[in-house]
Design an enzyme around this catalytic site. Structure first.
Site, PDB file in Angstrom:
ATOM      1  N   SER A  51     -17.558  27.700   5.854  1.00 20.76           N
ATOM      2  CA  SER A  51     -17.686  26.489   5.036  1.00 20.76           C
ATOM      3  C   SER A  51     -19.129  26.014   5.048  1.00 20.76           C
ATOM      4  O   SER A  51     -19.879  26.282   6.002  1.00 20.76           O
ATOM      5  CB  SER A  51     -16.789  25.383   5.603  1.00 20.76           C
ATOM      6  OG  SER A  51     -17.062  24.138   4.989  1.00 20.76           O
TER       7      SER A  51
ATOM      8  N   TYR B 222     -14.458  20.172  12.589  1.00 24.46           N
ATOM      9  CA  TYR B 222     -14.244  21.092  11.469  1.00 24.46           C
ATOM     10  C   TYR B 222     -15.506  21.913  11.214  1.00 24.46           C
ATOM     11  O   TYR B 222     -15.449  23.151  11.135  1.00 24.46           O
ATOM     12  CB  TYR B 222     -13.858  20.316  10.204  1.00 24.46           C
ATOM     13  CG  TYR B 222     -13.816  21.198   8.971  1.00 24.46           C
ATOM     14  CD1 TYR B 222     -12.814  22.160   8.828  1.00 24.46           C
ATOM     15  CD2 TYR B 222     -14.781  21.092   7.971  1.00 24.46           C
ATOM     16  CE1 TYR B 222     -12.782  22.989   7.712  1.00 24.46           C
ATOM     17  CE2 TYR B 222     -14.751  21.910   6.864  1.00 24.46           C
ATOM     18  CZ  TYR B 222     -13.755  22.858   6.737  1.00 24.46           C
ATOM     19  OH  TYR B 222     -13.724  23.690   5.642  1.00 24.46           O
TER      20      TYR B 222
END
Length: 252
Positions: free
Chosen positions: A147, A157
């Site tokens: 990501s 995350y």
């Protein structure tokens, strides 16, 4: 993109395959002739996604699987080998996303552990389970989904997706002798249904403001990146993370 014949007769396993990127990856690989196994923690959603592919003349199977559960993953890979003789492509797409892109103090340790179990251990578990099934098969390729958050690291995350970048390099080294290439894609802001449901408008605007290209990415942008990495055009590419972020990753 790969040509129209390259994936005929090949077998691909896509985790998190019931929706979002995973579903789109499955549809694209099936359209090029692969038999796609869509694995998702929600088995019903996986079965529905597979049914959509078969209704259009493609070959697909939907299975329930939690990528953090070694037994479930081993069972899925064993089933693929028994039915198809081996595995050619593994897409480690399953992951916990925007809802977990929050400060550690807000999430609490239980949620932090869950993110690491799915986003990091899931990649390791699936890759190790698939290695022997992929060994020596022409064009064998693993693609992990990282990501743009891996370049910002504002939360667990982002840290988990940074770990995916590191795992991509380590697994590329370790799996090379089995003839398996390992790469990753780091998507930027792609407004899938899941992201729209979990990401606030203010956060989306912040990310767009840090990009060089001031538009949200399209799901097809990531699909095209995947098709390149699993194709013969990328036969000399391994251990790399392809950033598809509209330039976001260059600003952090």
């Amino acid at each position: 993109m790969a040509d129209d014949t390259e994936h005929r007769g090949r077998v691909a396993l896509v985790t998190g395959g019931g929706r979002g990127f995973g579903k789109a990856f499955g549809q694209a690989l099936s359209a090029l002739g692969a038999h796609v196994v869509l694995a998702d923690v929600d088995g019903e959603v996986a079965a529905e996604a597979a049914a959509e592919i078969t209704a259009k003349g493609g070959k697909a199977t939907g299975v329930a699987c939690d990528v953090a559960d070694e037994g479930q993953v081993d069972a899925v890979v064993t089933g693929i080998v028994e039915q198809h003789g081996g595995l050619d492509v593994l897409v480690n797409n399953a992951g916990l996303h925007a809802a977990y892109n929050r400060p550690f103090t807000e999430l609490g340790l239980a949620n932090v552990r869950r993110v690491l179990d799915v986003n990091v251990m899931g990649v390791i578990i699936c890759s190790l389970a698939a290695r022997e099934a992929m060994r020596g098969r022409p064009g064998a390729s693993i693609v992990n989904i990282s990501s743009s958050a891996a370049y910002a690291n504002r939360s667990i995350y982002g840290v988990s997706k940074l770990a995916v970048r590191g795992l991509t390099v380590a697994l590329a080294r370790e799996f090379a002798d089995a003839g398996i290439r390992v790469n990753a894609i780091a998507p930027g802001l792609i407004l899938t249904d899941t992201v729209r449901a979990q990401l606030s408008e203010a956060e989306a605007e912040r990310v767009l403001g840090e990009q060089i290209l001031r538009r949200a990415g399209r799901e097809q942008d990531i699909v095209e990146a995947l098709l390149y990495l699993v194709s013969s055009k990328a036969s000399f590419v391994t251990g790399e993370t392809l950033r598809v972020t509209g330039g976001f990753a260059l600003s952090v």
